[in-house]
Design an enzyme around this catalytic site. Structure first.
Site, PDB file in Angstrom:
ATOM      1  N   TYR A  63       0.813  -1.224   0.000  1.00  0.00           N
ATOM      2  CA  TYR A  63       0.000   0.000   0.000  1.00  0.00           C
ATOM      3  C   TYR A  63       0.844   1.271   0.000  1.00  0.00           C
ATOM      4  CZ  TYR A  63      -4.530  -2.215   1.000  1.00  0.00           C
ATOM      5  OH  TYR A  63      -5.695  -2.936   0.941  1.00  0.00           O
TER       6      TYR A  63
ATOM      7  N   LYS B   3       4.169 -14.829   1.710  1.00  0.00           N
ATOM      8  CA  LYS B   3       4.327 -15.475   0.399  1.00  0.00           C
ATOM      9  C   LYS B   3       5.831 -15.664   0.190  1.00  0.00           C
ATOM     10  CE  LYS B   3       2.484 -17.076  -3.445  1.00  0.00           C
ATOM     11  NZ  LYS B   3       1.583 -18.255  -3.489  1.00  0.00           N
TER      12      LYS B   3
ATOM     13  N   ASP C 227      -1.927 -18.113   0.111  1.00  0.00           N
ATOM     14  CA  ASP C 227      -2.954 -18.846  -0.645  1.00  0.00           C
ATOM     15  C   ASP C 227      -3.501 -20.006   0.190  1.00  0.00           C
ATOM     16  OD1 ASP C 227      -0.408 -19.971  -0.906  1.00  0.00           O
ATOM     17  OD2 ASP C 227      -0.617 -20.471  -3.025  1.00  0.00           O
TER      18      ASP C 227
END
Ligand code: NAD
Ligand code: IPM
Ligand code: MN
Length: 331
Positions: free
Chosen positions: A119, A165, A197
């Protein structure tokens, strides 16, 4: 005691109105000051976070926010309502966004990093037309968040799941290293790591297995909507945005809900439970927080809004809540 409220756009003012009514009963001596943020602030001040709003927030004991976002203002105009929200979070340095999700059997807490990551990294366009958003973290940013998550896990069921990740991202590999490096300082907390995920899948399959989840800004944004969907929906998901001793910000997980805005259909529960988090963690008023939570639970059972299978409008929900609350406060 000074509370600044930022109703924002869309359903923001509709749900904020119910929170302000409740606060007037619970903390009658508090000064509640309203300021513009988001699309509404662009319209009145040409700025999604005008200086008057920022200064009021800085001088407050706590800040309560509705939601921001409006189709009328987009990046095309160079002015974006959501930008006001990002800047406010960053200015207050409320880096730890606590997003609890509870329902029968499920009691988890997502600790979302809120002022860094994808962000807030550099964005831009290369001369060849390539557009980029960088995911950036300094290890210190990860450490302060992770310490917070460890401390919270210790007060709960002692389980911390760090979500990343790391099979792809360098920031995630650093993140894992920081979390593992801190783990020996918290021997009473069991730590594990999940790829984001897989975490999304496990949440849908068996959310009851989670206690505290700590994760990057974007991952936390997405996972918290999943967690909300599993525990009553966006209409009931509240959050607290905490820094290190400065002014904290409290806001529902949901947005401005343009599909129902202006039709008295929004569930004010998420906003009211955010106000309860504000009473407990921002203002140190646990009894008032519990009273509000009890009144919200009673009203959801007796007079639910459409998203929870009922027929009550936003205002009718607030009317019922006020009756319950007044009874609770008097006894
Ligand atoms: P949204 O959260 O506004 O709405 C998603 C769905 O949930 C809609 O169907 C909506 O009707 C429903 N919903 C949301 N809150 C509800 C409530 N209190 N009661 C009943 N139903 C509710 O997400 P969106 O439509 O993707 O986004 C709309 C705008 O809100 C966008 O501009 C987005 O950027 C903004 N947004 C702001 C915040 C924030 O200010 N914190 C959070 C999320 C989205
Ligand atoms: C949230 C919202 C915001 C975010 C949007 C409005 C920018 O989705 O608070 O979850 O992504 O932080
Ligand atoms: Mn979100």
């Amino acid at each position: 005691m000074r509370i600044v409220c930022l109703p924002g756009d869309g359903i923001g003012p509709e749900v904020m109105a119910q929170a302000v009514r409740a606060l007037a009963v619970l903390v009658p001596d508090a000064e509640i000051e309203e300021q513009p943020l988001g699309g509404r602030a662009i319209a009145t001040h040409g700025d999604p976070l005008p200086p008057v709003t920022l200064e009021a927030c800085r001088g407050a004991d706590a800040v309560l926010m509705g939601a921001v976002g409006s189709d009328r203002y987009t990046w095309q105009d160079g002015l974006n309502p959501e930008d006001g929200l990002f800047r406010l979070r960053r200015e207050l340095d409320v880096y730890a966004n606590l997003r609890p999700a509870t329902a029968d059997g499920i009691d988890l807490l997502i600790v979302r990093e809120l002022v860094g990551g994808l962000y807030f990294g550099t964005r831009g366009v290369d001369p060849d037309g390539t557009v980029f958003d960088r995911m950036e973290y300094h290890p210190d940013q990860v450490e302060r968040l992770a310490r917070r998550a460890f401390a919270l896990a210790r007060q709960r069921r002692g389980r911390l799941t760090s979500v990343d990740k790391a099979n792809v991202l360098a920031t995630s590999r650093m993140w894992r290293g920081v979390v593992d490096g801190l783990a020996p300082e918290y021997p009473d907390v069991a730590v594990d790591h999940l790829l984001v995920d897989t975490a999304a899948m496990r949440l849908v399959e068996n959310a009851a297995a989670f206690d505290v989840i700590v994760t990057e800004n974007t991952f936390g944004d997405i996972l918290s909507d999943i967690a909300a969907a599993l525990t009553g929906g966006l209409g009931v998901a509240a959050s607290a945005c905490l820094g290190d001793g400065g002014v904290d910000l409290f806001e529902p997980v949901h947005g401005t809900a343009p599909d129902i805005a202006g039709s008295d259909r929004a569930n004010p529960t998420a906003m009211l439970l955010s106000a309860a988090l504000m009473l407990r963690y921002g203002l140190g008023l646990p009894h008032e927080a519990s009273a509000l939570e009890a009144a919200v639970a009673g009203t959801r059972a007796a007079s639910p809004t459409g998203d929870e299978g009922g027929a009550a409008g936003t205002r009718a929900f607030g009317d019922h809540l006020l009756t319950v609350l007044t009874g609770l406060v008097q006894t």
